[in-house]
Design an enzyme around this catalytic site. Structure first.
Site, PDB file in Angstrom:
ATOM      1  N   CYS A  46       0.832  -1.215   0.000  1.00 28.71           N
ATOM      2  CA  CYS A  46       0.000   0.000   0.000  1.00 28.71           C
ATOM      3  C   CYS A  46       0.860   1.256   0.000  1.00 28.71           C
ATOM      4  O   CYS A  46       0.520   2.261  -0.630  1.00 28.71           O
ATOM      5  CB  CYS A  46      -0.898   0.023   1.237  1.00 28.71           C
ATOM      6  SG  CYS A  46      -2.074  -1.314   1.319  1.00 28.71           S
TER       7      CYS A  46
HETATM    8  C1  BEZ Z   1       0.586  -4.582   1.828  1.00 27.94           C
HETATM    9  O1  BEZ Z   1       0.047  -3.522   1.512  1.00 27.94           O
HETATM   10  O2  BEZ Z   1       1.795  -4.733   1.745  1.00 27.94           O
HETATM   11  C2  BEZ Z   1      -0.223  -5.740   2.334  1.00 27.94           C
HETATM   12  C3  BEZ Z   1      -1.377  -5.519   3.047  1.00 27.94           C
HETATM   13  C4  BEZ Z   1      -2.086  -6.605   3.543  1.00 27.94           C
HETATM   14  C5  BEZ Z   1      -1.635  -7.888   3.263  1.00 27.94           C
HETATM   15  C6  BEZ Z   1      -0.496  -8.090   2.500  1.00 27.94           C
HETATM   16  C7  BEZ Z   1       0.233  -7.012   2.031  1.00 27.94           C
END
Ligand code: BEZ
Length: 212
Positions: A46
């Site tokens: 994210c």
């Molecule tokens: C991420 O944004 O890195 C992420 C968020 C939830 C689960 C896996 C990755």
């Protein structure tokens, strides 16, 4: 809430965001919008997505598209996370992130898929036209970051096909030849598209991008 489908009117809502409270329709005004959700704050994928989105803001603005993100964390958390995003992605997050702690907007847009994760939102994307109808939906899993070049490409296609009787072929990008709408007979198409029409098959007619 039933899934939102293409052609549906995007539901309006009031929400708290990293930039203060807003009403979704007022925020979008008369332009296009992209609403996209994130599983959670302070997560790596994210972080890269929001940094990338910030770098694409000018390209979206040229196309009269406003971005707005969402996660189920609170506004203070978003603000602290934005500092990290700006620092690590070398940018400035310059659009609101909805603080959807009560999951009101996530539920409205069916962004929580319980068999994937019963608390966090998946990576949803909604592209919304000026008349507030939904023109594109995408759903990615948490583990896969989205491609913002693809979102720009889709906006170019949506805006082109909204104003011209054409469709865009596989992997099309702005400036490349487009497909004449199947509803238009070839003779009529030749009058309509003065740059020329190539009839490869009666149902497959190509013409230069009328917007280029
Ligand atoms: C991420 O944004 O890195 C992420 C968020 C939830 C689960 C896996 C990755």
């Amino acid at each position: 809430m039933a899934a939102i489908r293409l052609g549906d009117v995007a539901p309006n809502f009031d929400a708290e965001t990293s930039m203060g409270p807003l009403n979704f329709y007022d925020y979008l005004g008369d332009g296009w919008g992209i609403l996209f959700s994130h599983p959670a704050d302070f997560t790596p994928v994210c972080t890269t997505e929001l940094g990338t989105a910030a770098k694409f803001k000018d390209e979206f603005a040229k196309r009269n598209v406003k971005m707005i993100a969402l996660s189920v964390d609170g506004a203070e958390s978003h603000k602290a996370w934005i500092k990290d995003i700006d620092e690590t992605q070398h940018t400035t997050v310059n659009f609101p992130i909805i603080a959807d702690e009560d999951r009101k907007v996530s539920d409205l847009y069916d962004m929580i898929h319980p068999n994937a994760d019963d608390t966090l939102t998946v990576r949803s994307v909604f592209i919304i036209a000026p008349d507030k109808t939904v023109k594109l939906t995408l759903t990615y899993p948490a583990s896969t970051g989205r491609n913002f070049y693809e979102l720009l490409r889709v906006v170019d296609s949506l805006q082109l096909t909204a104003y011209h009787k054409v469709a865009t072929p596989a992997n099309w990008e702005h400036g490349q030849d487009v497909v004449v709408s199947p509803a238009i007979p070839t003779e009529e198409a030749k009058e309509m598209f003065t740059q020329g029409v190539e009839e490869i098959k009666p149902y497959l007619r190509m013409t230069p991008d009328p917007s280029a």
